[in-house]
Design a protein around this motif. Structure first.
Motif, PDB file in Angstrom:
ATOM      1  N   LEU A   1      -5.927  -5.290  -5.740  1.00 23.97           N
ATOM      2  CA  LEU A   1      -5.954  -4.599  -7.026  1.00 23.97           C
ATOM      3  C   LEU A   1      -5.456  -3.167  -6.877  1.00 23.97           C
ATOM      4  N   LYS A   2      -5.842  -2.506  -5.798  1.00 26.21           N
ATOM      5  CA  LYS A   2      -5.408  -1.127  -5.563  1.00 26.21           C
ATOM      6  C   LYS A   2      -3.889  -1.045  -5.468  1.00 26.21           C
ATOM      7  N   GLN A   3      -3.265  -1.974  -4.753  1.00 28.74           N
ATOM      8  CA  GLN A   3      -1.810  -1.980  -4.655  1.00 28.74           C
ATOM      9  C   GLN A   3      -1.161  -2.191  -6.017  1.00 28.74           C
TER      10      GLN A   3
ATOM     11  N   HIS B   1       8.464  -5.214  -0.870  1.00 28.65           N
ATOM     12  CA  HIS B   1       7.023  -5.063  -0.622  1.00 28.65           C
ATOM     13  C   HIS B   1       6.698  -3.573  -0.722  1.00 28.65           C
ATOM     14  N   LEU B   2       6.949  -3.010  -1.873  1.00 27.04           N
ATOM     15  CA  LEU B   2       6.969  -1.568  -2.083  1.00 27.04           C
ATOM     16  C   LEU B   2       5.657  -0.836  -1.769  1.00 27.04           C
ATOM     17  N   PRO B   3       4.482  -1.312  -2.216  1.00 28.27           N
ATOM     18  CA  PRO B   3       3.279  -0.478  -2.123  1.00 28.27           C
ATOM     19  C   PRO B   3       2.491  -0.679  -0.825  1.00 28.27           C
ATOM     20  N   PHE B   4       2.967  -0.082   0.259  1.00 25.07           N
ATOM     21  CA  PHE B   4       2.255  -0.175   1.542  1.00 25.07           C
ATOM     22  C   PHE B   4       2.107   1.215   2.137  1.00 25.07           C
ATOM     23  N   ALA B   5       1.191   1.338   3.089  1.00 27.37           N
ATOM     24  CA  ALA B   5       1.008   2.587   3.827  1.00 27.37           C
ATOM     25  C   ALA B   5       1.340   2.360   5.295  1.00 27.37           C
ATOM     26  N   GLY B   6       1.589   3.454   6.005  1.00 26.35           N
ATOM     27  CA  GLY B   6       1.870   3.373   7.435  1.00 26.35           C
ATOM     28  C   GLY B   6       3.290   2.934   7.710  1.00 26.35           C
TER      29      GLY B   6
ATOM     30  N   GLY C   1       0.088  -7.678  -1.221  1.00 28.19           N
ATOM     31  CA  GLY C   1       0.036  -8.527  -0.041  1.00 28.19           C
ATOM     32  C   GLY C   1      -0.337  -7.816   1.242  1.00 28.19           C
ATOM     33  N   TYR C   2      -0.648  -6.518   1.141  1.00 30.57           N
ATOM     34  CA  TYR C   2      -1.130  -5.785   2.309  1.00 30.57           C
ATOM     35  C   TYR C   2      -2.576  -5.322   2.120  1.00 30.57           C
TER      36      TYR C   2
END
Length: 426
Positions: free
Chosen positions: A163-165, A85-90, A154-155
């Protein structure tokens, strides 16, 4: 004679992992071991992988060819991480602290933590911020030998932020040597604004998000968290139907904590993979074994969540399922980015042999993201994605637990990690 612009010479062991994929049953233990192994490539494509005699007989290094000394090292295909789940923040370090004190994953989710904590942070992040985070994480993965990674959204849980992710993954893929296989996972959870209107969110997914993201071409796969309290079996079936109609390959988060027949459903709908499977039933094992659906096991999850129950790897392997291993890199339930560590967990916690774990992290993992024609083994015609490990033999990939054995990484025929450090391709 075949010309080569890169030669990997004199490896103590070369594991080609060559042969038909996926590997099932007894074949999962065959790694194509070659003593004093040599490998060569031209323009990023493998032209030879075998012993020195065959190399001398069939390959001619081109003028200026790069030679990498494999003396005393073990060479194997670059790792394929088939579930992240690579593209997450925080982060969720505070949540981890509560779990150490005895809170369960489900209790945290009931209190608005868990996935929704990361949703809030990811929605607040810009696309450029997500790209920067992805690049930093990809560097860490590459240093541990990962050369291909599946990455789920998925976040966001709305059209704009999903779309941003996915756009962040697209941008990161142009800036980093690791190949990224993007997956749309808007069905990861019901967002807070739809908690009392979950049917509206499912309709939004079916009528708007799935078709729009399908048209965008930003993801080839669709994944859904099929689990009691997240998406029911009936809801999963509806979402999968819409995703297939939009042209997505199907992945299913199945039977992670409680079974609702997720593995059976995945096999029935022809899913590319069923992932987690900690709570898979005997029927689910049999259905997967009889299908083309890969069983992607994520041993980092029960380890990270301090669970005693684990996926029944031996049952799945012995039944003939196509078993793969992956990190499930994410901020809440498996903050693990190292495929060598996952390989070790496969041995120490799932009862797999070292050879089975190696194939599950390479060829079968490539099959689980349908890239087996390009990566996952060292065979002529595939990408020259190769890892050199500083261990005396391949068994020591597990025996020497707890350290990163990767010294050199070659991606697309270019050295991108040298002596354990990230370098510009040469």
């Amino acid at each position: 004679m075949t010309s080569a612009d890169l030669v990997v010479a004199g490896c103590r062991e070369l594991l080609t992992c060559a042969g038909p994929l996926p590997r099932r049953g007894r074949d999962l233990g065959e790694v194509g071991l070659v003593q004093n192994g040599w490998a060569a490539s031209s323009k990023g494509v493998v032209v030879y992988a075998g012993d020195e005699e065959g190399f001398r007989r069939s390959v001619a290094p081109a003028p200026g060819a790069v030679t990498v000394d494999g003396s005393g090292l073990v060479a194997l295909p670059g790792f394929v991480d088939a579930h992240t789940h690579l593209p997450f923040a925080g982060d969720r370090a505070q949540e981890f602290g509560l779990r150490v004190k005895g809170w369960t994953y489900q209790q945290l989710a009931e209190r608005g933590m868990g996935i929704l904590t990361t949703v809030k942070a990811t929605r607040a992040a810009s696309r450029d911020e997500l790209v920067a985070l992805c690049l930093k994480r990809l560097d860490r993965m590459l240093l541990h030998g990962t050369t291909t990674v599946e990455a789920k959204s998925g976040y966001g849980l709305n059209l704009e932020d999903e779309l941003k992710q996915l756009e962040a993954l697209r941008d990161a893929a142009t800036l980093h040597p690791v190949d990224i296989v993007p997956t749309f996972m808007g069905a990861h959870e019901v967002p807070p604004e739809h908690r009392d209107r979950r049917e509206d969110y499912i309709a939004l997914l079916v009528d708007v998000m799935i078709p729009e993201i399908g048209r965008s071409g930003l993801a080839g796969f669709f994944d859904v968290f099929s689990e009691p309290g997240v998406f029911s079996a009936e809801e999963t079936r509806r979402l999968v139907g819409a995703a297939k109609a939009a042209g997505f390959g199907i992945k299913v988060h199945a039977d992670e904590f409680v079974s609702q027949g997720g593995a059976e459903l995945a096999a029935e709908v022809g899913a590319v993979s069923a992932e987690h499977l900690i709570a898979v039933t005997e029927e689910g094992v049999a259905r997967l074994a009889a299908s083309d659906t890969a069983a992607v096991l994520l041993p980092g999850v029960p380890f990270f969540l301090m669970m005693t129950k684990r996926a029944p790897a031996r049952k799945l392997i012995d039944a003939g399922a196509a078993v793969a291993l992956a990190t499930d890199f994410n901020p809440g339930s498996s903050h693990i980015f190292s495929m060598p560590f996952v390989l070790q967990l496969g041995v120490f916690t799932l009862g797999m042999t070292v050879e089975e774990s190696i194939n599950a992290c390479t060829g079968n993992a490539a099959y689980a993201v349908r890239r087996q024609g390009q990566v996952g083994s060292l065979e002529p015609g595939k990408k020259m994605d190769l890892v050199l490990c500083d261990v005396p033999d391949h068994v020591s990939l597990a025996y020497e637990a707890g350290r990163n054995p990767v010294r050199t990484v070659i991606k697309n025929g270019q050295v991108v990690v040298d002596d354990g450090r990230r370098v510009a391709p040469r």
